[in-house]
Design a protein around this motif. Structure first.
Motif, short mmCIF file in Angstrom:
data_model
loop_
_atom_site.label_atom_id
_atom_site.label_comp_id
_atom_site.label_asym_id
_atom_site.label_seq_id
_atom_site.Cartn_x
_atom_site.Cartn_y
_atom_site.Cartn_z
N GLY A 45 79.12 56.78 6.67
CA GLY A 45 78.92 56.45 8.08
C GLY A 45 77.69 57.13 8.66
O GLY A 45 76.89 56.49 9.36
N LEU A 112 88.45 54.27 7.32
CA LEU A 112 87.70 53.56 8.36
C LEU A 112 87.42 54.49 9.54
O LEU A 112 86.31 54.48 10.10
CB LEU A 112 88.48 52.33 8.83
CG LEU A 112 87.80 51.49 9.92
CD1 LEU A 112 86.44 50.99 9.44
CD2 LEU A 112 88.70 50.31 10.32
N ALA A 113 88.42 55.29 9.92
CA ALA A 113 88.22 56.23 11.02
C ALA A 113 87.16 57.27 10.66
O ALA A 113 86.34 57.66 11.50
CB ALA A 113 89.54 56.91 11.37
N ARG A 116 83.81 55.52 10.88
CA ARG A 116 83.42 55.31 12.28
C ARG A 116 82.94 56.61 12.92
O ARG A 116 81.96 56.62 13.68
CB ARG A 116 84.59 54.73 13.08
CG ARG A 116 84.89 53.28 12.82
CD ARG A 116 85.70 52.69 13.98
NE ARG A 116 86.88 53.48 14.24
CZ ARG A 116 88.10 53.18 13.82
NH1 ARG A 116 88.30 52.08 13.10
NH2 ARG A 116 89.14 53.94 14.11
N TYR A 119 79.46 57.41 11.58
CA TYR A 119 78.46 56.50 12.14
C TYR A 119 78.20 56.82 13.61
O TYR A 119 77.05 56.82 14.06
CB TYR A 119 78.93 55.06 12.01
CG TYR A 119 77.89 54.04 12.40
CD1 TYR A 119 76.91 53.65 11.49
CD2 TYR A 119 77.87 53.49 13.67
CE1 TYR A 119 75.94 52.72 11.85
CE2 TYR A 119 76.91 52.57 14.05
CZ TYR A 119 75.94 52.18 13.13
OH TYR A 119 74.97 51.27 13.49
N ALA A 120 79.27 57.12 14.36
CA ALA A 120 79.13 57.38 15.79
C ALA A 120 78.28 58.62 16.04
O ALA A 120 77.40 58.62 16.91
CB ALA A 120 80.51 57.55 16.43
#
Length: 209
Positions: A45, A112-113, A116, A119-120
């Motif tokens: 991410g 996925l968390a 995310r 990436y965030a």
């Protein structure tokens, strides 16, 4: 592009990427909390976020943000807010007195968390766009096609960044062995929170030239 130019660029990126920043701190803290294997999603991410910023810079988004200071300010405040949120979360992370017995138990967080979150934190740093807009063009030969050169520079940056992510993740794994006691873990959490807060405040204070 000229080989000697690429070597100079690679050395400069190697040294820049080694410097601790929000991405590296996030990878380190995730590795301490979850282990290296599950931190891979976080690293992917972070890396995708970085490639997004570098690509945006290559297509001229840095110049656009410079021309629209209101947009840059909004992104800067949002990014700083996210870093400060992570600071509070790390500072207030619960630590039980029996961590020494439960250190092998990892929190249940989906891949996925983790992706995310990585990436965030990577995409929430708009000053990286401005930095890339000033840094990358110095290694571009205007007499040659620019798109392939930008692609090479972004790819080299990504490979070097991924190497340092793995170094920080490995360091987190080694560090986790010393964080079995609740008091030590609490100090680590608050140090991490303080660093995230420092990054957030520095982003708030940042002004694009």
């Amino acid at each position: 592009m000229a080989l000697h130019t690429l070597w100079i660029y690679a050395v400069a990126v190697f040294l820049l990427s080694a410097t601790p920043g929000p991405n590296m701190l996030h990878v380190l803290s995730r590795s301490v909390e979850l282990g290296v294997k599950r931190t891979l999603a976080t690293m992917v991410g972070c890396l995708l976020g970085l490639v997004t910023l570098l690509t945006a810079s290559a297509v001229g988004l840095g110049a656009l943000l410079h021309a629209l200071p209101g947009t840059f300010t909004a992104l800067r405040i949002a990014g700083a807010g996210y870093l400060l949120f992570l600071a509070v979360k790390a500072w207030r992370a619960p630590v039980s007195e029996d961590d020494a017995e439960t250190s092998a138990v990892r929190p249940e967080v989906s891949w996925l968390a983790l992706f995310r979150g990585g990436y965030a934190i990577s995409i929430s740093n708009p000053k990286a766009i401005v930095f890339a807009a000033a840094f990358l063009p110095q290694f571009i030969d205007p007499a040659r096609p620019q798109a392939p050169q930008f692609a090479i520079l972004v790819a080299v940056f990504a490979v070097i960044e991924a190497f340092w992510y793995s170094v920080y993740a490995g360091s987190g794994r080694a560090l986790s062995r010393h964080l079995g006691r609740a008091g030590v873990k609490r100090v680590f959490n608050r140090l991490t929170g303080g660093l995230f807060a420092g990054f957030g405040l520095s982003l708030l204070a940042f002004r694009a030239a």
